[in-house]
Design a protein around this motif. Structure first.
Motif, mmCIF file in Angstrom:
data_model
loop_
_atom_site.group_PDB
_atom_site.id
_atom_site.type_symbol
_atom_site.label_atom_id
_atom_site.label_comp_id
_atom_site.label_asym_id
_atom_site.label_seq_id
_atom_site.Cartn_x
_atom_site.Cartn_y
_atom_site.Cartn_z
ATOM 1 N N VAL A 182 24.463 -36.102 68.465
ATOM 2 C CA VAL A 182 23.848 -37.416 68.701
ATOM 3 C C VAL A 182 22.648 -37.278 69.636
ATOM 4 N N ALA A 183 22.789 -36.498 70.691
ATOM 5 C CA ALA A 183 21.679 -36.283 71.629
ATOM 6 C C ALA A 183 20.509 -35.592 70.943
ATOM 7 N N LEU A 184 20.792 -34.601 70.112
ATOM 8 C CA LEU A 184 19.720 -33.916 69.379
ATOM 9 C C LEU A 184 19.024 -34.866 68.405
ATOM 10 N N ALA A 185 19.786 -35.720 67.737
ATOM 11 C CA ALA A 185 19.197 -36.680 66.805
ATOM 12 C C ALA A 185 18.290 -37.653 67.547
ATOM 13 N N ALA A 186 18.732 -38.130 68.697
ATOM 14 C CA ALA A 186 17.906 -39.053 69.484
ATOM 15 C C ALA A 186 16.634 -38.366 69.961
ATOM 16 N N ALA A 187 16.767 -37.143 70.432
ATOM 17 C CA ALA A 187 15.603 -36.400 70.931
ATOM 18 C C ALA A 187 14.591 -36.144 69.819
ATOM 19 N N GLN A 188 15.071 -35.739 68.647
ATOM 20 C CA GLN A 188 14.113 -35.473 67.567
ATOM 21 C C GLN A 188 13.491 -36.765 67.076
ATOM 22 N N HIS A 189 14.233 -37.868 67.094
ATOM 23 C CA HIS A 189 13.691 -39.161 66.664
ATOM 24 C C HIS A 189 12.558 -39.601 67.594
ATOM 25 N N VAL A 190 12.801 -39.550 68.873
ATOM 26 C CA VAL A 190 11.774 -39.936 69.858
ATOM 27 C C VAL A 190 10.607 -38.953 69.814
ATOM 28 N N GLY A 191 10.914 -37.655 69.765
ATOM 29 C CA GLY A 191 9.865 -36.646 69.717
ATOM 30 C C GLY A 191 8.946 -36.809 68.510
ATOM 31 N N PHE A 192 9.537 -37.077 67.371
ATOM 32 C CA PHE A 192 8.741 -37.268 66.155
ATOM 33 C C PHE A 192 7.876 -38.523 66.289
ATOM 34 N N GLY A 193 8.461 -39.605 66.815
ATOM 35 C CA GLY A 193 7.700 -40.843 66.979
ATOM 36 C C GLY A 193 6.517 -40.674 67.907
ATOM 37 N N VAL A 194 6.728 -39.978 69.010
ATOM 38 C CA VAL A 194 5.639 -39.743 69.957
ATOM 39 C C VAL A 194 4.575 -38.847 69.331
ATOM 40 N N GLU A 195 5.017 -37.846 68.598
ATOM 41 C CA GLU A 195 4.080 -36.887 67.981
ATOM 42 C C GLU A 195 3.167 -37.555 66.956
ATOM 43 N N ILE A 196 3.720 -38.436 66.129
ATOM 44 C CA ILE A 196 2.883 -39.042 65.084
ATOM 45 C C ILE A 196 2.087 -40.234 65.604
ATOM 46 N N GLY A 197 2.402 -40.671 66.835
ATOM 47 C CA GLY A 197 1.745 -41.853 67.412
ATOM 48 C C GLY A 197 0.320 -41.645 67.748
#
Length: 68
Positions: free
Chosen positions: A53-68
């Protein structure tokens, strides 16, 4: 930095919609969790549920910030 902040804001909004849909029983497994589970299976790694769950949250936020 503005792009990253925008990506973070968009990710927060997207997360709210996904969690609301999930609370209504819609959508099945959330995409960040499904992507993370596939990645871990491909790597042959089987962490505890809390870690997944922690890895999923981290990759979700990381991806969002990266494409922003």
């Amino acid at each position: 930095m503005r792009g990253a902040a925008g990506g973070l804001a968009g990710t927060a909004a997207h997360t709210a919609v996904m969690l609301a849909a999930r609370s209504l029983g819609l959508g099945g497994k959330l995409p960040p969790k499904a992507i993370t589970d596939r990645m871990l299976a491909h790597l042959g790694v089987h962490p505890r549920h809390e870690t997944r769950v922690a890895l999923a949250a981290a990759q979700h936020v990381g991806f969002g910030v990266e494409i922003g």
